[in-house]
Scaffold this active site. Structure first.
Site, PDB file in Angstrom:
ATOM      1  N   ALA A  21       0.844  -1.157   0.086  1.00 20.05           N
ATOM      2  CA  ALA A  21       0.100  -0.219  -0.009  1.00 20.05           C
ATOM      3  C   ALA A  21       0.698   1.264  -0.026  1.00 20.05           C
ATOM      4  CB  ALA A  21      -0.860  -0.056   1.222  1.00 20.05           C
ATOM      5  N   CYS A 169      -2.009  -2.759  12.492  1.00 22.96           N
ATOM      6  CA  CYS A 169      -3.581  -2.766  12.705  1.00 22.96           C
ATOM      7  C   CYS A 169      -3.533  -3.313  14.113  1.00 22.96           C
ATOM      8  CB  CYS A 169      -4.373  -3.497  11.689  1.00 22.96           C
ATOM      9  SG  CYS A 169      -6.260  -2.963  12.082  1.00 22.96           S
ATOM     10  N   ALA A 316      -3.525   1.075   6.894  1.00 21.25           N
ATOM     11  CA  ALA A 316      -3.526   1.524   5.646  1.00 21.25           C
ATOM     12  C   ALA A 316      -3.980   3.056   5.761  1.00 21.25           C
ATOM     13  CB  ALA A 316      -4.439   0.710   4.714  1.00 21.25           C
ATOM     14  N   CYS A 349      -8.773   3.080  12.826  1.00 20.84           N
ATOM     15  CA  CYS A 349      -9.108   1.360  12.896  1.00 20.84           C
ATOM     16  C   CYS A 349     -10.255   1.076  13.488  1.00 20.84           C
ATOM     17  CB  CYS A 349      -8.228   1.068  14.389  1.00 20.84           C
ATOM     18  SG  CYS A 349      -8.392  -0.588  14.671  1.00 20.84           S
TER      19      CYS A 349
END
Length: 434
Positions: A21, A169, A316, A349
């Site tokens: 990404a 994450c 991301a 998140c």
């Protein structure tokens, strides 16, 4: 890299190492601003994954195939793609050495290698992942097995683990748990399943504003919360997991727990090629200024995404804000201009607390919440069906067709002169570190 070998040497304005990404988003943001840049991408993988979708694959919402595209379809035609791995960096020579005796010279380098999943840190795990009830949504292609286990488990013990930070994450380990619990609750099986969350951290989540909502789901699903409890080993034959627990007085003890389903989140470290390079800090991550994303020693090197040591959430959503900052500052550096763009540590998140509802955590450096939407539309501290719609329907196309194409919707770089005074303070902590 031996200098006695004949090297195939090429030179580019920009070399980007990593086609995840961070790498692809940076390419798109660079070409948006200066289409005539000569850019080389170093990425050995033929496939690119939308990793935020793997939680939903493991929860039976997405199909695995929807999270993968061919790398060749995502790289702009003007970019030179080297399907090689980087083997060493020589910043004093402005060079990167690749496999197959390739040397790339650059005016500027962007390091976006991602991180390394350290499965070997858990004794007995390697070779047993994906069978015997042991799974992980973090492993490419493994999320369908997670969903298979969730569907099949009728009774017994389900354990979900989280290692010490940093990980990518930070909410993902508990997202998998909540979706599993929601399925078992709807199917009237939850009362027969003992669910435990074993986290090496001292808190369920690193940003306190979201804890009340998350704790309400821990109670709703009757989850046993074991904090400061780190998975260190697995006995596959006995179906037992070994943990190192740190007590309130700092003493430690080794405890064992039986399982029928075990969702493992591995320890995560910088890739070897980074840790062994002059670019790394003492912990092995690329050593950058957390606002400009510029290397602290080598001014023509930038880094973003999971491999960088900026103290933000490794998501991301963070990359979506970082890539335009790197692009603007890199072009300013090439033109001998002052770096004006700053990254404020934004991360997001979307915590999937049940099927159809999400707690949308958004924050910046220092753990300060930073919502993208007005509270009347989405209150991120409470479960929301609109947040679920955003996660399920909006974010995947935003990723594929905006972020990776240079369309910086809600991601325009902040310029230092426009930054509020309360955001000028240097970030002093990793707010994901529970």
């Amino acid at each position: 890299m031996s200098t006695s070998k004949h090297l195939n040497t090429m030179t580019y304005d920009v070399v980007i190492v990593g086609g995840g990404a961070a790498g692809l988003a940076t390419i798109a943001s660079l070409l948006k601003r200066q289409p005539d840049l000569s850019i080389a991408l170093v990425e050995p993988s033929k496939h690119h994954y939308y990793q935020p979708g793997w939680t939903l694959v493991g929860g039976g919402v997405f199909e695995q195939r929807s999270t993968c595209k061919e790398m060749a379809d995502l790289i702009p035609k003007s970019v030179s793609w080297f399907e090689n791995a980087a083997v060493s960096f020589s910043p004093h020579q402005n060079s990167v050495f690749l496999t197959d005796d390739i040397k790339l010279n650059y005016r500027s380098l962007v390091v976006a290698t991602g991180l390394k999943l350290d499965w070997s840190a858990i004794a007995g795990l390697e070779g047993n992942l994906g069978q015997n009830g042991i799974t992980s949504n973090y492993q490419p292609g493994m999320a369908p097995y997670t969903w298979e286990l969730v569907k099949k488990l009728e009774r017994g013990s389900a354990i979900f683990t989280q290692p010490p930070m940093p990980i990518k994450c930070a909410g993902a380990p508990q997202k998998a748990m909540y979706l599993a619990c929601d399925h078992w609750l709807r199917d009237k099986r939850l009362q027969n399943i003992n669910v435990e969350f074993c986290s090496a951290g001292a808190a369920l989540f690193g940003v306190a504003d979201y804890l009340p909502a998350l704790m309400s789901y821990v109670e709703k699903y009757n989850i046993t919360l074991n904090l400061q409890t780190n998975l260190i080993g697995i006995d596959v034959d006995a179906k037992k997991a070994t943990f190192k627990k740190t007590n309130a007085d700092s003493s430690t003890e080794i405890i064992e727990k039986s399982f029928d389903m075990l969702h493992v989140t591995p320890a995560q470290v910088a890739p070897d090629v980074i840790r062994q390079s002059p670019l790394a800090d003492a912990a092995g991550w690329v050593d950058i200024y957390p606002d400009t994303m510029q290397h602290k020693v080598y001014a023509n090197i930038f880094s973003l995404g999971d491999c960088a040591n900026s103290p933000n959430s490794k998501t991301a959503a963070a990359v979506r804000k970082q890539a335009p900052v790197v692009a603007e500052n890199l072009i300013s550096m090439l033109n001998n201009k002052k770096l004006r763009s700053v990254y404020d540590g934004y991360g997001s998140c979307p915590l999937t607390v049940e099927r159809g509802k999400i707690v949308l955590a958004e924050f910046i450096y220092g753990g300060k919440i930073d919502p993208s939407f007005p509270k009347w539309l989405i209150d991120g501290t409470k479960p929301s069906s609109l947040s679920w719609f955003l996660k399920e329907k909006m974010l995947p196309p935003l990723y594929w067709y905006a972020m990776l194409k240079g369309h910086e919707w809600m991601a325009n770089p902040i310029h230092r002169d426009d930054l509020p005074t309360d955001r000028h303070a240097k970030p002093s902590c990793n707010f994901d570190a529970n």
